[in-house]
Motif scaffolding. Structure first.
Motif, PDB file in Angstrom:
ATOM      1  N   GLY A 175      10.515  12.614  -1.478  1.00 29.25           N
ATOM      2  CA  GLY A 175      10.344  11.665  -2.565  1.00 29.25           C
ATOM      3  C   GLY A 175      10.231  10.232  -2.106  1.00 29.25           C
ATOM      4  O   GLY A 175      10.239   9.333  -2.916  1.00 29.25           O
ATOM      5  N   THR A 176      10.163   9.999  -0.812  1.00 31.25           N
ATOM      6  CA  THR A 176       9.969   8.654  -0.299  1.00 31.25           C
ATOM      7  C   THR A 176       8.821   8.676   0.684  1.00 31.25           C
ATOM      8  O   THR A 176       8.285   9.725   1.014  1.00 31.25           O
ATOM      9  CB  THR A 176      11.238   8.133   0.400  1.00 31.25           C
ATOM     10  OG1 THR A 176      11.591   9.028   1.454  1.00 31.25           O
ATOM     11  CG2 THR A 176      12.387   7.985  -0.566  1.00 31.25           C
ATOM     12  N   THR A 177       8.434   7.538   1.178  1.00 28.64           N
ATOM     13  CA  THR A 177       7.315   7.487   2.093  1.00 28.64           C
ATOM     14  C   THR A 177       7.708   7.972   3.466  1.00 28.64           C
ATOM     15  O   THR A 177       8.879   8.069   3.805  1.00 28.64           O
ATOM     16  CB  THR A 177       6.785   6.049   2.203  1.00 28.64           C
ATOM     17  OG1 THR A 177       7.847   5.238   2.673  1.00 28.64           O
ATOM     18  CG2 THR A 177       6.279   5.542   0.885  1.00 28.64           C
ATOM     19  N   ASP A 178       6.704   8.281   4.297  1.00 30.71           N
ATOM     20  CA  ASP A 178       6.953   8.752   5.650  1.00 30.71           C
ATOM     21  C   ASP A 178       7.684   7.712   6.485  1.00 30.71           C
ATOM     22  O   ASP A 178       8.479   8.050   7.342  1.00 30.71           O
ATOM     23  CB  ASP A 178       5.638   9.122   6.346  1.00 30.71           C
ATOM     24  CG  ASP A 178       5.079  10.437   5.832  1.00 30.71           C
ATOM     25  OD1 ASP A 178       3.870  10.624   5.989  1.00 30.71           O
ATOM     26  OD2 ASP A 178       5.841  11.253   5.309  1.00 30.71           O
ATOM     27  N   GLU A 179       7.403   6.464   6.291  1.00 35.87           N
ATOM     28  CA  GLU A 179       8.015   5.418   7.091  1.00 35.87           C
ATOM     29  C   GLU A 179       8.966   4.600   6.235  1.00 35.87           C
ATOM     30  O   GLU A 179       8.630   4.172   5.148  1.00 35.87           O
ATOM     31  CB  GLU A 179       6.940   4.472   7.639  1.00 35.87           C
ATOM     32  CG  GLU A 179       6.000   5.120   8.630  1.00 35.87           C
ATOM     33  CD  GLU A 179       5.017   4.108   9.174  1.00 35.87           C
ATOM     34  OE1 GLU A 179       5.415   2.973   9.454  1.00 35.87           O
ATOM     35  OE2 GLU A 179       3.846   4.471   9.315  1.00 35.87           O
ATOM     36  N   ALA A 180      10.174   4.375   6.784  1.00 36.96           N
ATOM     37  CA  ALA A 180      11.104   3.485   6.096  1.00 36.96           C
ATOM     38  C   ALA A 180      10.470   2.105   6.046  1.00 36.96           C
ATOM     39  O   ALA A 180       9.888   1.647   7.012  1.00 36.96           O
ATOM     40  CB  ALA A 180      12.439   3.444   6.818  1.00 36.96           C
ATOM     41  N   THR A 202      10.848  -0.197  -2.381  1.00 41.05           N
ATOM     42  CA  THR A 202      10.414   0.044  -1.016  1.00 41.05           C
ATOM     43  C   THR A 202      11.339   1.065  -0.376  1.00 41.05           C
ATOM     44  O   THR A 202      12.559   0.950  -0.476  1.00 41.05           O
ATOM     45  CB  THR A 202      10.460  -1.269  -0.199  1.00 41.05           C
ATOM     46  OG1 THR A 202       9.683  -2.248  -0.865  1.00 41.05           O
ATOM     47  CG2 THR A 202       9.912  -1.064   1.191  1.00 41.05           C
ATOM     48  N   SER A 203      10.777   2.037   0.302  1.00 43.98           N
ATOM     49  CA  SER A 203      11.573   3.049   0.968  1.00 43.98           C
ATOM     50  C   SER A 203      12.403   2.430   2.082  1.00 43.98           C
ATOM     51  O   SER A 203      11.934   1.584   2.833  1.00 43.98           O
ATOM     52  CB  SER A 203      10.651   4.129   1.554  1.00 43.98           C
ATOM     53  OG  SER A 203      11.406   5.033   2.334  1.00 43.98           O
ATOM     54  N   GLY A 252       8.066   1.292   3.839  1.00 39.87           N
ATOM     55  CA  GLY A 252       6.815   1.365   3.098  1.00 39.87           C
ATOM     56  C   GLY A 252       7.091   1.496   1.616  1.00 39.87           C
ATOM     57  O   GLY A 252       8.217   1.747   1.188  1.00 39.87           O
ATOM     58  N   ALA A 253       6.053   1.310   0.829  1.00 40.93           N
ATOM     59  CA  ALA A 253       6.205   1.451  -0.618  1.00 40.93           C
ATOM     60  C   ALA A 253       6.639   2.877  -0.942  1.00 40.93           C
ATOM     61  O   ALA A 253       6.156   3.833  -0.359  1.00 40.93           O
ATOM     62  CB  ALA A 253       4.889   1.134  -1.319  1.00 40.93           C
ATOM     63  N   ALA A 254       7.587   3.013  -1.843  1.00 43.21           N
ATOM     64  CA  ALA A 254       8.052   4.326  -2.259  1.00 43.21           C
ATOM     65  C   ALA A 254       6.974   5.004  -3.098  1.00 43.21           C
ATOM     66  O   ALA A 254       6.159   4.344  -3.731  1.00 43.21           O
ATOM     67  CB  ALA A 254       9.344   4.192  -3.062  1.00 43.21           C
ATOM     68  N   GLU A 281       0.856  -1.175   0.000  1.00 42.70           N
ATOM     69  CA  GLU A 281       0.000   0.000   0.000  1.00 42.70           C
ATOM     70  C   GLU A 281       0.894   1.227   0.000  1.00 42.70           C
ATOM     71  O   GLU A 281       1.877   1.276   0.714  1.00 42.70           O
ATOM     72  CB  GLU A 281      -0.880   0.026   1.254  1.00 42.70           C
ATOM     73  CG  GLU A 281      -1.865  -1.127   1.301  1.00 42.70           C
ATOM     74  CD  GLU A 281      -2.718  -1.103   2.563  1.00 42.70           C
ATOM     75  OE1 GLU A 281      -2.767  -0.060   3.222  1.00 42.70           O
ATOM     76  OE2 GLU A 281      -3.324  -2.116   2.872  1.00 42.70           O
ATOM     77  N   ALA A 282       0.552   2.222  -0.777  1.00 41.64           N
ATOM     78  CA  ALA A 282       1.305   3.460  -0.793  1.00 41.64           C
ATOM     79  C   ALA A 282       0.988   4.240   0.469  1.00 41.64           C
ATOM     80  O   ALA A 282      -0.163   4.391   0.852  1.00 41.64           O
ATOM     81  CB  ALA A 282       0.952   4.285  -2.030  1.00 41.64           C
TER      82      ALA A 282
END
Length: 183
Positions: free
Chosen positions: A57-62, A125-126, A64-66, A49-50
């Motif tokens: 440019g990446t997700t809030d949590e390492a 993935t971030s 998670g989906a980029a 899930e995004a």
């Protein structure tokens, strides 16, 4: 002796990265079903899930989906780097410490098997603001030769690149044991 120790460390690190990526990617929604004999079985379903994205440019949590922009930039870099028809100088700009790898990349350009390679990216993935884990497949003449690989991309000077450890691990798998500058 030092080279052998460095190679071993790179191979172990690469294997650890593959294992960690495998464990991380297995996080999922679990559900239990009862078998006919009354015992419970667990079925894991992996989901992607995004997450909400940040300006970096990446997700809030390492982990998670980029976001779409990062995924596209990483995919573009990955596909161009592993495309055997990409000029060595261009490929050197797409890998961490590329100047050190330039001689190896130039040697690959003269190898018909190496020039027949391409890659597909299955997911990004971030792994923080400047790193991402990449699920990918190496192809030769369009056929998978190393499916379901895990690697790392790094953001350097605003550009996503294949990490040196990812490239060195691949060279160790495919190589003849000779020293590769940069590894």
């Amino acid at each position: 002796m030092r080279t052998l120790s460095l190679r071993r460390a790179l191979v172990v690190s690469g294997m650890a990265a593959v294992l960690v990526a495998g464990v991380v990617s297995c996080g999922s929604d679990d559900s239990s079903d009862s078998a006919e004999d009354g015992t419970a079985t667990t079925v894991a379903t992996a989901t992607t899930e995004a997450d909400d994205t940040t300006d970096a440019g990446t997700t809030d949590e390492a982990g998670g989906a980029a976001d779409a922009e990062t995924t596209q930039a990483v995919t573009d870099a990955w596909v161009a780097f592993f495309d055997g028809s990409t000029p060595p100088e261009t490929r050197a700009g797409l890998v961490e410490n590329g100047d050190e790898f330039l001689p190896a990349l130039q040697g690959m350009a003269a190898d018909p098997q190496a020039t027949a390679t391409t890659a597909t990216v299955d997911g990004v993935t971030s792994a923080g603001d400047d790193a991402a884990m990449v699920s990918w497949t190496l192809l030769m003449n369009g056929a998978p030769v190393l499916p379901d690989q895990s690697g790392e991309a790094l953001l350097e000077d605003g550009q996503w690149k294949v990490s040196a450890i990812t490239f060195c691990t691949l060279l160790a798998i495919q190589g003849d044991g000779s020293e590769v500058p940069g590894c």
